[in-house]
Each structure stands twice: as structure tokens, then as C-alpha cells.
Design an enzyme around this catalytic site. Structure first.
Site, PDB file in Angstrom:
ATOM      1  N   GLU A  45       0.705  -1.183  -0.073  1.00 13.27           N
ATOM      2  CA  GLU A  45       0.024   0.033  -0.009  1.00 13.27           C
ATOM      3  C   GLU A  45       0.919   1.229   0.091  1.00 13.27           C
ATOM      4  O   GLU A  45       0.462   2.162  -0.560  1.00 13.27           O
ATOM      5  CB  GLU A  45      -1.019  -0.182   1.277  1.00 13.27           C
ATOM      6  CG  GLU A  45      -2.015  -1.021   1.159  1.00 13.27           C
ATOM      7  CD  GLU A  45      -2.910  -0.775   0.023  1.00 13.27           C
ATOM      8  OE1 GLU A  45      -3.002   0.190  -0.622  1.00 13.27           O
ATOM      9  OE2 GLU A  45      -3.720  -1.989  -0.299  1.00 13.27           O
ATOM     10  N   TYR A 128      -6.361   6.228   4.596  1.00 15.26           N
ATOM     11  CA  TYR A 128      -6.432   5.306   3.418  1.00 15.26           C
ATOM     12  C   TYR A 128      -5.485   4.049   3.828  1.00 15.26           C
ATOM     13  O   TYR A 128      -6.303   2.896   3.792  1.00 15.26           O
ATOM     14  CB  TYR A 128      -5.981   5.692   2.042  1.00 15.26           C
ATOM     15  CG  TYR A 128      -5.963   4.646   1.278  1.00 15.26           C
ATOM     16  CD1 TYR A 128      -6.973   4.195   0.482  1.00 15.26           C
ATOM     17  CD2 TYR A 128      -4.578   4.399   0.832  1.00 15.26           C
ATOM     18  CE1 TYR A 128      -6.950   2.949  -0.452  1.00 15.26           C
ATOM     19  CE2 TYR A 128      -4.355   3.178   0.089  1.00 15.26           C
ATOM     20  CZ  TYR A 128      -5.647   2.551  -0.665  1.00 15.26           C
ATOM     21  OH  TYR A 128      -5.548   1.341  -1.541  1.00 15.26           O
ATOM     22  N   ASP A 146      -9.675   4.752  -2.484  1.00 12.44           N
ATOM     23  CA  ASP A 146      -8.640   5.310  -3.350  1.00 12.44           C
ATOM     24  C   ASP A 146      -9.254   5.938  -4.476  1.00 12.44           C
ATOM     25  O   ASP A 146     -10.509   6.007  -4.519  1.00 12.44           O
ATOM     26  CB  ASP A 146      -7.663   4.363  -3.589  1.00 12.44           C
ATOM     27  CG  ASP A 146      -7.913   3.283  -4.727  1.00 12.44           C
ATOM     28  OD1 ASP A 146      -9.265   3.218  -5.070  1.00 12.44           O
ATOM     29  OD2 ASP A 146      -7.170   2.075  -4.943  1.00 12.44           O
TER      30      ASP A 146
END
Length: 353
Positions: A45, A128, A146
Site C-alpha cells: 500500500e 487510507y 482510493d
């Protein structure tokens, strides 16, 4: 009135069409209780922030080969990690990667926390990334949003308010659809949908599992969404880099300040990058030759134009700043992309001669 989309339809599509990723657990394994390694999810990520999946795969495999666990990464030399990151861009991510790994090892015995709130306390982990780790690695019902998810939500609900003003509303839409069960698979399913069928241009609406529930499709405006506010033109900054090579083949490099663009990376000595830069001061006393042409590179907030000067020196020359790296230790691939462009420009000119 159209039916509200539901997660079951998307998960059924994902079970058959999930993209294979080296950091993922396949849907059938996930349904049998297998969880993705939180270290792998976190690493992927961070790498995927503002970077494509295609570019990240190679880097992820390289990192997990060199440093298979978060403890291995925490114990790595900073210079080795920064060199392995070279070319991936946004180098603050690499610095935060090391900070976070060391906090996880030193303060949490190498174990990532399982909740979004605790994950956000770690260096470099924002809303996020924390939601993605909590959902994918720990099965928490967190809302993961996202750019792909925002696009899907804007089309699904035909939300025409331009970005970035629409972000809070799109997140609310995503929250309403996030299920309690299989939250990690669902998060990846929406991202896969956006990356494959609900793509920015020419979306494949005819085979989309949510087509029947998509208001944007029904109105014929799906491809136009999400709308975006006009972008301000990027300014142009200028600078100079100096490439000095000793007679024995060593190159003069300088470590950039830890803060700022390319922080902590090795690169060519130069001046500041500005719309009106300071005069360039060479790092070593030598006969400097300006090259025709320039290096061009684009960062998030500006375009960069670099002039290049080259010089040949001998072993008796002492630099005012920077260090000579011998030919065996030097690798252009360890340099940030903009610095590698300068090296390639120099090599091209030398080969012409």
C-alpha cells in the site's frame, strides 16, 4: 427506481476475476480464513501510493526478497533501502517506511496493530493506508477509498460535483456499501473493478457486475465521471547539476538533505531548484564544460529543467562537498530518476564523441 447496489454482486464477480498480486491472498483462501500478511499489505500500500500496480510488482518482489519480514527491513541500512527504492519516486515514502518498520519492531515486538486507529499512530500511515491494512490483513469492516473507488462511486451514483470537492460524499457512498463480512475482499474487489472494467477511459460497462444498479450508466454519463475542477498550470523550476568523474572512474555524488524532494538520496551536486535559482557553484575545482541540452522531469507540483556540466578530475582533487564513489560501487540504477536522466544525458554525449 433502480435497486441499490450490494456487495454480494461485486464479491461474486471478484471471486472469479480477482487480479493476482504477490501481496494478496486469493479469494478462495480468504473465504477459508487465510489472511494476508500485514507486512506485505502495508508495504504494497505504501508503494502503491501514486504509483501503478505494474511498476510496484517488481519493487515489491525485490523488497520482500531482500527483507522478508518487517524486522529484516527495520534492521536494514538506510542507504540500502533508499537505493532499492530508487526509481519508484516520492522518496518520503521510503524514509517513512524505515521509520514505521523500526517503530513496529522496537515498540510493538514486530507485530502490526489490527485496528485503523492504532495503525494511524505509526509513521507514514494515514487514513487510507490504515483502513486498507485493517480490512485486508485483519478483516475489519473499514471503508477503503482510493482513486479507483472514488471513480466507481461517482459513476454508480452519478455524482457530478467535481473533484476534489466531491471526495467526502464519495466516501459516504463507499461507506454505505462496505459489508461487515469479507470487508478485505470487498475493498480489493472495488479497487479491481475500478482498475479493470470501470477504467478512467472507455469503461467496460456492458460486463460490469454493477451495471444494472449504476445511475451513471443509465444516464449515459458514466465515462464523463468523476468530473474534475480545472488544474492550475504547473510552474517551471530550474537548476544545475555537476557530474565529475575521476581518472580512475569514480563519480562525485552528494547526499541530499533528509527533508525535501529526494530527501536522503544520493545524487549529483547542484544548486537549489527554483523559478529563479541561485547561481550554480561547482562542488570541486575543475574545468567544467556545459552540455547542450537539458534534463526535463516532472514532479507533482512543478516541472524541472536542469542544465548539466561535466568535468574530469584526478586523484589529487578534493571536493568541497560530496564524496567520490568508486566505479565498482557506483550504479546509476541506485539514483533517483531525475539524477539517472542526467547521467544518461552525459553518457549519450560521451558516446557521440
Amino acid at each position: 427506481m433502480r435497486d441499490t447496489p450490494n456487495s454480494a454482486e461485486l464479491l461474486a464477480w471478484y471471486d472469479k476475476n480477482a487480479r493476482e498480486m504477490p501481496w494478496r491472498v486469493a479469494p478462495d483462501a480468504s473465504m477459508n480464513g487465510e489472511r494476508a500478511d500485514p507486512y506485505f499489505v502495508w508495504l504494497s500500500e505504501v508503494m502503491l501510493q501514486q504509483t501503478t500496480v505494474a511498476a510496484v510488482r517488481e519493487y515489491f518482489i525485490k523488497f520482500t526478497t531482500l527483507w522478508p519480514t518487517v524486522s529484516d527491513l527495520a534492521n536494514a541500512d538506510d542507504a540500502d533501502v533508499m537505493a532499492a527504492w530508487a526509481g519508484l519516486g516520492y522518496y518520503a515514502r521510503a524514509r517513512n517506511l524505515l521509520k514505521c518498520a523500526r517503530v513496529v519492531v522496537d515498540e510493538r515486538d514486530g507485530i502490526f496493530p489490527s485496528t485503523r486507529a492504532e495503525l494511524e499512530k505509526l509513521p507514514g500511515i494515514g487514513p487510507y493506508t490504515s483502513a486498507a491494512i485493517a480490512a485486508i490483513a485483519f478483516g475489519q469492516s473499514e471503508v477503503v477509498v482510493d482513486g479507483n473507488v472514488e471513480r466507481v462511486m461517482a459513476r454508480l451514483f452519478a455524482h457530478e460535483v467535481p473533484m476534489p470537492e466531491s471526495k467526502p460524499t464519495l466516501r459516504d457512498f463507499a461507506a454505505k456499501l462496505t459489508p461487515k463480512e469479507r470487508a478485505g475482499d470487498y475493498a480489493q474487489a472495488v479497487m479491481d473493478l475500478g482498475a479493470t472494467l470501470c477504467s478512467p477511459r472507455n469503461p467496460s460497462c456492458e460486463i460490469c457486475p454493477w451495471r444494472a444498479n449504476c445511475i451513471g450508466y443509465a444516464k449515459g454519463i458514466a465515462a464523463e465521471l468523476p468530473k474534475k475542477s480545472p488544474k492550475k498550470p504547473k510552474p517551471i523550476r530550474y537548476g544545475t547539476v555537476f557530474l565529475a568523474q575521476r581518472d580512475d572512474g569514480a563519480w562525485l555524488l552528494e547526499k541530499r538533505p533528509d527533508r525535501g524532494l529526494l530527501g536522503g538520496m544520493m545524487g549529483w551536486p547542484g544548486n537549489n531548484w527554483a523559478e529563479d535559482p541561485n547561481p550554480a557553484s561547482p562542488p570541486i575545482d575543475a574545468h567544467w564544460t556545459p552540455l547542450n541540452g537539458e534534463v526535463r522531469h516532472t514532479f507533482t507540483h512543478f516541472h524541472l529543467r536542469l542544465s548539466v556540466q561535466i568535468a574530469q578530475t584526478d586523484a589529487t582533487s578534493t571536493p568541497e562537498r560530496g564524496v567520490f564513489v568508486d566505479q565498482k560501487s557506483f550504479s546509476a540504477n541506485d539514483l533517483p530518476t531525475v539524477m539517472r536522466k542526467a547521467f544518461e544525458l552525459v553518457q549519450g554525449r560521451l558516446n557521440q564523441n
